[in-house]
Design an enzyme around this catalytic site. Structure first.
Site, PDB file in Angstrom:
ATOM      1  N   LYS A  22       0.727  -1.662  -0.471  1.00 53.37           N
ATOM      2  CA  LYS A  22      -0.027  -0.212  -0.049  1.00 53.37           C
ATOM      3  C   LYS A  22       0.826   1.395  -0.347  1.00 53.37           C
ATOM      4  O   LYS A  22       0.825   2.083  -0.608  1.00 53.37           O
ATOM      5  CB  LYS A  22      -0.611  -0.153   1.448  1.00 53.37           C
ATOM      6  CG  LYS A  22      -1.163   1.503   1.272  1.00 53.37           C
ATOM      7  CD  LYS A  22      -2.573   1.068   2.947  1.00 53.37           C
ATOM      8  CE  LYS A  22      -1.852   1.583   3.899  1.00 53.37           C
ATOM      9  NZ  LYS A  22      -1.837   2.564   4.540  1.00 53.37           N
ATOM     10  N   ASN A  23       1.907   1.051   1.381  1.00 56.22           N
ATOM     11  CA  ASN A  23       2.382   2.343   1.538  1.00 56.22           C
ATOM     12  C   ASN A  23       4.110   2.676   0.440  1.00 56.22           C
ATOM     13  O   ASN A  23       4.445   3.840   0.208  1.00 56.22           O
ATOM     14  CB  ASN A  23       3.771   3.171   2.467  1.00 56.22           C
ATOM     15  CG  ASN A  23       1.928   2.857   3.371  1.00 56.22           C
ATOM     16  OD1 ASN A  23       1.052   2.420   3.201  1.00 56.22           O
ATOM     17  ND2 ASN A  23       2.923   2.267   4.494  1.00 56.22           N
ATOM     18  N   CYS A 122      -4.725  12.589  12.671  1.00 56.80           N
ATOM     19  CA  CYS A 122      -5.718  11.644  12.828  1.00 56.80           C
ATOM     20  C   CYS A 122      -5.205  10.425  13.819  1.00 56.80           C
ATOM     21  O   CYS A 122      -5.005  11.089  15.012  1.00 56.80           O
ATOM     22  CB  CYS A 122      -4.779  10.254  11.729  1.00 56.80           C
ATOM     23  SG  CYS A 122      -3.398   9.647  12.382  1.00 56.80           S
ATOM     24  N   ARG A 127      -0.369  14.681  12.986  1.00 55.52           N
ATOM     25  CA  ARG A 127       0.215  14.366  11.621  1.00 55.52           C
ATOM     26  C   ARG A 127       0.914  15.702  10.900  1.00 55.52           C
ATOM     27  O   ARG A 127      -0.261  15.766  10.020  1.00 55.52           O
ATOM     28  CB  ARG A 127      -0.627  13.452  10.809  1.00 55.52           C
ATOM     29  CG  ARG A 127      -0.807  11.859  11.771  1.00 55.52           C
ATOM     30  CD  ARG A 127       0.487  10.972  11.576  1.00 55.52           C
ATOM     31  NE  ARG A 127       0.614  10.768  10.616  1.00 55.52           N
ATOM     32  CZ  ARG A 127      -0.413   9.556  10.159  1.00 55.52           C
ATOM     33  NH1 ARG A 127      -1.285   8.979  10.521  1.00 55.52           N
ATOM     34  NH2 ARG A 127       0.552   9.374   8.795  1.00 55.52           N
ATOM     35  N   ASP A 314       4.412   0.280  11.369  1.00 53.57           N
ATOM     36  CA  ASP A 314       3.350   0.181  11.607  1.00 53.57           C
ATOM     37  C   ASP A 314       3.403  -1.206  12.284  1.00 53.57           C
ATOM     38  O   ASP A 314       2.221  -2.227  11.964  1.00 53.57           O
ATOM     39  CB  ASP A 314       3.619   0.031  10.734  1.00 53.57           C
ATOM     40  CG  ASP A 314       3.484   1.754   9.705  1.00 53.57           C
ATOM     41  OD1 ASP A 314       3.549   1.750   8.578  1.00 53.57           O
ATOM     42  OD2 ASP A 314       2.929   2.513  10.700  1.00 53.57           O
ATOM     43  N   ARG A 406      -8.555  -0.322   4.515  1.00 53.64           N
ATOM     44  CA  ARG A 406      -7.510   0.534   4.302  1.00 53.64           C
ATOM     45  C   ARG A 406      -6.136  -0.257   3.691  1.00 53.64           C
ATOM     46  O   ARG A 406      -5.746  -0.038   2.952  1.00 53.64           O
ATOM     47  CB  ARG A 406      -6.992   2.022   4.754  1.00 53.64           C
ATOM     48  CG  ARG A 406      -8.446   2.417   5.014  1.00 53.64           C
ATOM     49  CD  ARG A 406      -8.751   3.978   6.188  1.00 53.64           C
ATOM     50  NE  ARG A 406      -7.663   4.447   5.420  1.00 53.64           N
ATOM     51  CZ  ARG A 406      -6.633   5.941   5.807  1.00 53.64           C
ATOM     52  NH1 ARG A 406      -7.770   6.436   7.401  1.00 53.64           N
ATOM     53  NH2 ARG A 406      -5.970   5.939   5.208  1.00 53.64           N
TER      54      ARG A 406
HETATM   55  C1  EPZ Z   1       4.157   6.990   6.805  1.00 52.66           C
HETATM   56  O1  EPZ Z   1       3.654   7.723   7.047  1.00 52.66           O
HETATM   57  C2  EPZ Z   1       3.282   6.116   6.539  1.00 52.66           C
HETATM   58  N1  EPZ Z   1       2.231   6.198   5.038  1.00 52.66           N
HETATM   59  C3  EPZ Z   1       2.751   5.310   7.819  1.00 52.66           C
HETATM   60  O2  EPZ Z   1       1.934   4.115   7.207  1.00 52.66           O
HETATM   61  C4  EPZ Z   1       4.156   5.231   8.130  1.00 52.66           C
HETATM   62  O3  EPZ Z   1       3.289   5.371   9.938  1.00 52.66           O
HETATM   63  C5  EPZ Z   1       4.838   5.904   8.368  1.00 52.66           C
HETATM   64  O4  EPZ Z   1       5.575   6.974   7.121  1.00 52.66           O
HETATM   65  C6  EPZ Z   1       6.287   5.738   9.108  1.00 52.66           C
HETATM   66  O5  EPZ Z   1       6.731   4.727   8.242  1.00 52.66           O
HETATM   67  C7  EPZ Z   1       2.590   6.246   4.394  1.00 52.66           C
HETATM   68  O6  EPZ Z   1       3.173   5.651   3.492  1.00 52.66           O
HETATM   69  C8  EPZ Z   1       0.785   6.426   2.984  1.00 52.66           C
HETATM   70  P1  EPZ Z   1       5.717  10.197   8.502  1.00 52.66           P
HETATM   71  P2  EPZ Z   1       3.857   9.684   7.158  1.00 52.66           P
HETATM   72  O7  EPZ Z   1       6.037  11.597   7.381  1.00 52.66           O
HETATM   73  O8  EPZ Z   1       4.749   9.836   5.736  1.00 52.66           O
HETATM   74  C9  EPZ Z   1       6.360  13.455  12.204  1.00 52.66           C
HETATM   75  C10 EPZ Z   1       0.052   2.811   7.856  1.00 52.66           C
HETATM   76  O9  EPZ Z   1      -0.434   2.319   9.048  1.00 52.66           O
HETATM   77  N2  EPZ Z   1       6.199  14.356  11.312  1.00 52.66           N
HETATM   78  O10 EPZ Z   1       7.519   9.521   8.420  1.00 52.66           O
HETATM   79  O11 EPZ Z   1       3.167  10.367   7.420  1.00 52.66           O
HETATM   80  C11 EPZ Z   1       4.618  12.630  12.240  1.00 52.66           C
HETATM   81  O12 EPZ Z   1       3.970  13.190  12.619  1.00 52.66           O
HETATM   82  C12 EPZ Z   1       0.435   3.966   7.828  1.00 52.66           C
HETATM   83  O13 EPZ Z   1      -0.168   2.758   6.432  1.00 52.66           O
HETATM   84  C13 EPZ Z   1       6.053  15.936  11.227  1.00 52.66           C
HETATM   85  O14 EPZ Z   1       6.187  16.511  12.774  1.00 52.66           O
HETATM   86  O15 EPZ Z   1       5.058   9.184   8.183  1.00 52.66           O
HETATM   87  C14 EPZ Z   1       5.430  11.237  13.041  1.00 52.66           C
HETATM   88  O16 EPZ Z   1       5.295  11.590  14.434  1.00 52.66           O
HETATM   89  C15 EPZ Z   1       0.447   5.094   9.552  1.00 52.66           C
HETATM   90  N3  EPZ Z   1       6.422  16.912  10.434  1.00 52.66           N
HETATM   91  C16 EPZ Z   1       6.518  10.758  12.706  1.00 52.66           C
HETATM   92  O17 EPZ Z   1       7.067  12.451  11.205  1.00 52.66           O
HETATM   93  C17 EPZ Z   1       5.829  16.249   9.132  1.00 52.66           C
HETATM   94  O18 EPZ Z   1       6.699  17.058   8.107  1.00 52.66           O
HETATM   95  C18 EPZ Z   1       6.804  10.001  11.099  1.00 52.66           C
HETATM   96  O19 EPZ Z   1       5.942  10.353   9.993  1.00 52.66           O
HETATM   97  C19 EPZ Z   1       6.047  15.007   8.699  1.00 52.66           C
HETATM   98  C20 EPZ Z   1       6.359  13.948  10.078  1.00 52.66           C
END
Ligand code: EPZ
Length: 428
Positions: A22-23, A122, A127, A314, A406
């Protein structure tokens, strides 16, 4: 409302074909906005989030056909609608799935004025997208917030600096900047980029468009975009889903079963496999297969979730379900999201003994979980509750299972084929 009814106690046995990631698929489908060429993607999982992403790119001018259950063909149908010269990525679509904020990078590659709805938070955290926004700013994009939208104006002349440094290796921010940089004909470097396999897969797709990318999978990625892409049809096979893979490995362990997972990539889960082997699970890997057999009572393991290649956030909830019936004390520290323990209270309602102390959950293994009525709060918490239901004594009824649709393709069918007693019912 649809629910799962699970009668626990079956030992899962058999073979599972792992679906596409998915990701990995989500950013690659969005990347198709970069080109007018036909794009054909294989090994695309048939999931709610994929359908949402398809509706977003169709709103933005693409036409998408499902060639078969896991292959989609994307063609250009029309230019995206504009409002006062701005291409709009609308809230009613973006709010369904946060990852759709990635359209901002793809649209900014082609258009100078873009309005993208800001994704909400969420269940698992606020996020924010500050890392994405700061990087766009450093690359010469002016922006301001207006009515829940991020308004971007690309100042063509000036890419202020061509190195963006992330304060945290955000997966989404890495993908967003890779998409944006794909059409900037100068070298852009991302320092402290995410290194997940899904980043590497997106890079492989972009290279087929003619983008030069070095370092994908490391924390320094160099990109040289090109104004005009190669004008041939692009075909790409999406990598297997490493989180689905990990979920089924844990399913074998929690039900004391024996599974053979096929069409997967063991290397994408090396750290998780190492942890589960030290807990006592027999795991053998070869090429695209993983064989798991429960052979003895497991030992408790401490884990800390971190960005790749360490233990993935995850799989934290699923691992916690396994540790909840593993004799002894396991400590599970969540460092990626600030609120990813929503499954704890539901597991405790099934008889688990888990105490949360800040960002650490202390799990004291119990003999048996008991079936109960539980509620899914988010995708991976839902997976944990299904796993717990499979191991529990008696019947579990799991509501809000739309979260699971999802991210897990044919979950009930795949589990049923392995001997699980799981039914999907409609109940108010
Ligand atoms: C991706 O989310 C995945 N989703 C998530 O999978 C996964 O948990 C996550 O990466 C971490 O591996 C998809 O790929 C669609 P991040 P993403 O930006 O890109 C903070 C699932 O279950 N952050 O690496 O949103 C954020 O709040 C989902 O399949 C900021 O603070 O993850 C989080 O605490 C859930 N500012 C951490 O970083 C930003 O601008 C990691 O977020 C961006 C992120």
């Amino acid at each position: 409302m649809e629910k799962y009814v699970i009668e626990g106690g079956s030992q899962l046995k058999g073979e599972v074909i792992i679906s596409g990631s998915k990701n990995a698929a989500l950013p690659i489908i969005i990347a198709s906005l970069l080109t007018d060429n036909e794009v054909v993607l294989y090994n695309v999982p048939f999931l709610k989030d994929i359908q949402t992403t398809i509706s977003i790119i169709e709103y933005l001018g693409k036409k998408v056909y499902w060639v078969d259950h896991s292959c989609i063909k994307i063609i250009s149908n029309r230019e995206p609608y504009k409002e006062k010269g701005y291409v709009i990525a609308p809230y009613e679509l973006i709010k369904k799935m946060r990852a759709s904020f990635l359209v901002s990078g793809a649209l900014l590659a082609n258009y100078n004025k873009v309005k993208a709805a800001l994704p909400g938070g969420c269940a698992i955290g606020a996020r924010p997208v500050d890392i994405h926004i700061k990087a766009f700013e450093q690359l010469g994009v002016d922006h301001y917030v207006d009515g829940g939208y991020e308004v971007f104006i690309k100042n063509k002349a000036r890419v202020k600096k061509n190195v963006v440094r992330f304060r945290y290796p955000s997966v989404g921010a890495t993908e967003n900047i890779m998409l944006f940089a794909s059409k900037i004909p100068q070298e852009i470097t991302i320092v402290n980029s995410a290194t997940e396999p899904e980043i590497v897969d997106l890079a492989e797709f972009l290279k087929k468009l003619g983008v030069k990318i070095e370092g994908a999978g490391t924390n320094i990625i160099r990109i040289v975009g090109c104004k005009k892409f190669l004008s041939s049809k692009i075909e790409h096979k999406v990598i297997p889903d490493r989180i689905e893979t990990g979920t089924y490995i844990i399913a074998a362990g929690i039900t004391k079963g024996e599974l053979l997972l096929k069409q997967t990539v063991p290397q994408h889960l090396s750290y998780v496999i190492k942890k589960l082997r030290s807990s006592g699970l027999k795991i053998e890997t070869e090429e695209d297969k993983i064989y798991i057999r429960w052979v003895k009572m497991l030992k408790p393991q401490n884990i800390t979730t971190r960005p790749y290649p360490y233990f993935p956030t995850d799989l934290q909830a699923q691992f916690m379900a396994l540790m909840s019936i593993t004799k002894g004390v396991s400590k599970i520290k969540e460092t990626v999201f600030e609120n990813r323990f929503l499954h704890v209270s539901e597991l405790n309602r099934m008889g688990a003994n888990i105490v949360v102390d800040g960002n650490t959950a202390i799990v004291t293994g119990v003999e048996k979980l008991k079936g109960a009525e539980v509620m899914v709060s988010d995708l991976r918490a839902g997976a944990a509750l299904v796993l717990a239901g499979l191991a529990a004594e008696g019947i579990s009824k799991i509501s809000h299972i739309y979260h699971l649709d999802r991210g897990y393709e044919n979950l009930a069918d795949k589990l049923t084929s392995l001997g699980a007693k799981i039914k999907r019912i409609q109940e108010d």
